[in-house]
Design a protein around this motif. Structure first.
Motif, PDB file in Angstrom:
ATOM      1  N   GLY A  70      33.943  49.186  40.212  1.00 45.73           N
ATOM      2  CA  GLY A  70      33.748  49.233  39.197  1.00 45.73           C
ATOM      3  C   GLY A  70      34.245  49.694  38.076  1.00 45.73           C
ATOM      4  O   GLY A  70      34.396  49.545  36.850  1.00 45.73           O
ATOM      5  N   ARG A  71      35.412  50.396  38.437  1.00 45.64           N
ATOM      6  CA  ARG A  71      36.875  50.574  37.638  1.00 45.64           C
ATOM      7  C   ARG A  71      38.134  49.333  37.625  1.00 45.64           C
ATOM      8  O   ARG A  71      39.091  49.424  36.672  1.00 45.64           O
ATOM      9  CB  ARG A  71      37.657  52.009  37.786  1.00 45.64           C
ATOM     10  CG  ARG A  71      36.622  53.174  38.237  1.00 45.64           C
ATOM     11  CD  ARG A  71      37.538  53.827  37.859  1.00 45.64           C
ATOM     12  NE  ARG A  71      36.429  55.641  38.722  1.00 45.64           N
ATOM     13  CZ  ARG A  71      37.053  56.289  38.523  1.00 45.64           C
ATOM     14  NH1 ARG A  71      38.369  56.697  38.338  1.00 45.64           N
ATOM     15  NH2 ARG A  71      36.327  57.953  38.018  1.00 45.64           N
ATOM     16  N   THR A  72      37.742  47.982  38.378  1.00 45.79           N
ATOM     17  CA  THR A  72      38.613  47.040  38.489  1.00 45.79           C
ATOM     18  C   THR A  72      38.221  45.833  38.460  1.00 45.79           C
ATOM     19  O   THR A  72      38.021  45.063  37.897  1.00 45.79           O
ATOM     20  CB  THR A  72      39.518  47.123  40.128  1.00 45.79           C
ATOM     21  OG1 THR A  72      38.243  46.950  40.961  1.00 45.79           O
ATOM     22  CG2 THR A  72      40.341  48.663  40.285  1.00 45.79           C
ATOM     23  N   THR A  73      37.329  45.815  39.628  1.00 50.62           N
ATOM     24  CA  THR A  73      36.156  43.856  39.164  1.00 50.62           C
ATOM     25  C   THR A  73      35.118  43.892  38.692  1.00 50.62           C
ATOM     26  O   THR A  73      35.369  43.327  37.229  1.00 50.62           O
ATOM     27  CB  THR A  73      36.058  44.172  40.946  1.00 50.62           C
ATOM     28  OG1 THR A  73      36.390  43.984  41.769  1.00 50.62           O
ATOM     29  CG2 THR A  73      35.071  42.493  40.174  1.00 50.62           C
ATOM     30  N   ARG A  74      34.737  44.809  37.884  1.00 54.91           N
ATOM     31  CA  ARG A  74      34.180  44.525  36.536  1.00 54.91           C
ATOM     32  C   ARG A  74      34.234  44.587  35.746  1.00 54.91           C
ATOM     33  O   ARG A  74      33.877  43.251  34.580  1.00 54.91           O
ATOM     34  CB  ARG A  74      32.309  45.801  37.013  1.00 54.91           C
ATOM     35  CG  ARG A  74      32.485  45.460  35.815  1.00 54.91           C
ATOM     36  CD  ARG A  74      30.835  46.527  35.913  1.00 54.91           C
ATOM     37  NE  ARG A  74      30.626  46.668  37.358  1.00 54.91           N
ATOM     38  CZ  ARG A  74      29.995  48.263  38.075  1.00 54.91           C
ATOM     39  NH1 ARG A  74      30.385  49.564  37.877  1.00 54.91           N
ATOM     40  NH2 ARG A  74      29.642  48.198  39.330  1.00 54.91           N
ATOM     41  N   PRO A  75      35.490  45.284  35.056  1.00 50.84           N
ATOM     42  CA  PRO A  75      36.057  45.475  33.687  1.00 50.84           C
ATOM     43  C   PRO A  75      37.276  43.757  34.309  1.00 50.84           C
ATOM     44  O   PRO A  75      36.862  42.966  33.227  1.00 50.84           O
ATOM     45  CB  PRO A  75      36.893  46.375  33.651  1.00 50.84           C
ATOM     46  CG  PRO A  75      37.087  46.892  34.978  1.00 50.84           C
ATOM     47  CD  PRO A  75      35.747  46.436  35.730  1.00 50.84           C
TER      48      PRO A  75
END
Length: 209
Positions: A70-75
Motif C-alpha cells: 500500500g505504501r509502494t506499489t499502489r501509489p
C-alpha cells in the motif's frame, strides 16, 4: 467509549500503533528487529497487549507486507494512471511519486533486504515488480508506444529508480530536479515543456517544505 472501542485503543495501544512500530523496527534494524518484546518496549506497552491485535508475530509480518504494498506499489501504479496532457507530463507524474515520498523508499529497501532471507517475501516482491512494470508499460502504451517499446521504457524507468533505492543514493533536491528534464527525455522519448517542468518543480519543492 463502548467495550468494543476500549479493546482497540487505550492502555493496549492500537493495531496501527503496533504496525507503525513494526515498520520502524524493520526500517531501522531489519526483519530480525521485528520482535514482540522490543516493539512493546518501544511503545511502552505490555507484551500481552500485542495479542489483542495479532495472533502471533507471523500475523504482524503478514500485515507489514500488505502495508508495504500500500505504501509502494499502489501509489506508483496510481501515479501512472493520473491525468496528463502529454507523454512527458505522464512521466513526470511517475517521477513525482518517487521524489515526493509517496513511494516509501526506506520501507522498500527494508523489504527487499528481508526478501533475501525469506522466499515467501521474495515472491511478493517479484509480484510487486511485475505489477509496477505493468502499470508503467500500460501508461506508455496509452501514449502511443508499441508493446516492445513500452516494456523497455518501463524497465528503464523502474530499474533506475529501484537502483537509486538499492544503492541508497543520496542527492539534494536541487541536484535531482536539474536532472529531471533529461531523465524524462530518456524515459518517455519526449522532451518536457518548460511549463511542465516549472509545474513539476514547484510541486516537489512545496512538498519538500
Amino acid at each position: 467509549m463502548d467495550q468494543a472501542d476500549a479493546s482497540e485503543t487505550g492502555w493496549r495501544g492500537s493495531r496501527e500503533g503496533w504496525l507503525e512500530a513494526g515498520y520502524q523496527a524493520l526500517i531501522d534494524g531489519g526483519i530480525d528487529a521485528v520482535k514482540i518484546q522490543p516493539l512493546a518496549k518501544r511503545l511502552n506497552l505490555s507484551r500481552t497487549s500485542f495479542y489483542w491485535f495479532f495472533d502471533d508475530r507471523d500475523a504482524l509480518l503478514a500485515a507489514l507486507i500488505e502495508g508495504w504494498e500500500g505504501r509502494t506499489t499502489r501509489p506508483l501504479v496510481d501515479s501512472a494512471m493520473r491525468y496528463a496532457e502529454s507523454r512527458s507530463e505522464a512521466m513526470l507524474n511517475v517521477l513525482a511519486c518517487f521524489l515526493s515520498g509517496a513511494f516509501d523508499a526506506r520501507l522498500e529497501f527494508a523489504v527487499r533486504s528481508w526478501a533475501l532471507q525469506d522466499d515467501r517475501v521474495a515472491a511478493r516482491v517479484r509480484a510487486a515488480d511485475e505489477a509496477r512494470l505493468s502499470g508503467l508499460s500500460e501508461m506508455l502504451s496509452r501514449w502511443g508506444c508499441d508493446a516492445s517499446e513500452a516494456d523497455i521504457r518501463a524497465r528503464t524507468v523502474y530499474l533506475v529508480q529501484i537502483g537509486y533505492i538499492s544503492m541508497q543514493a543520496e542527492e539534494d533536491i536541487e541536484t535531482r530536479l536539474k536532472r529531471i528534464p533529461m531523465y524524462v527525455t530518456i524515459y518517455a522519448g519526449r522532451e518536457p515543456e518548460p511549463r511542465e517542468i516549472a509545474r513539476f518543480n514547484a510541486g516537489i519543492r512545496r512538498q519538500a517544505g
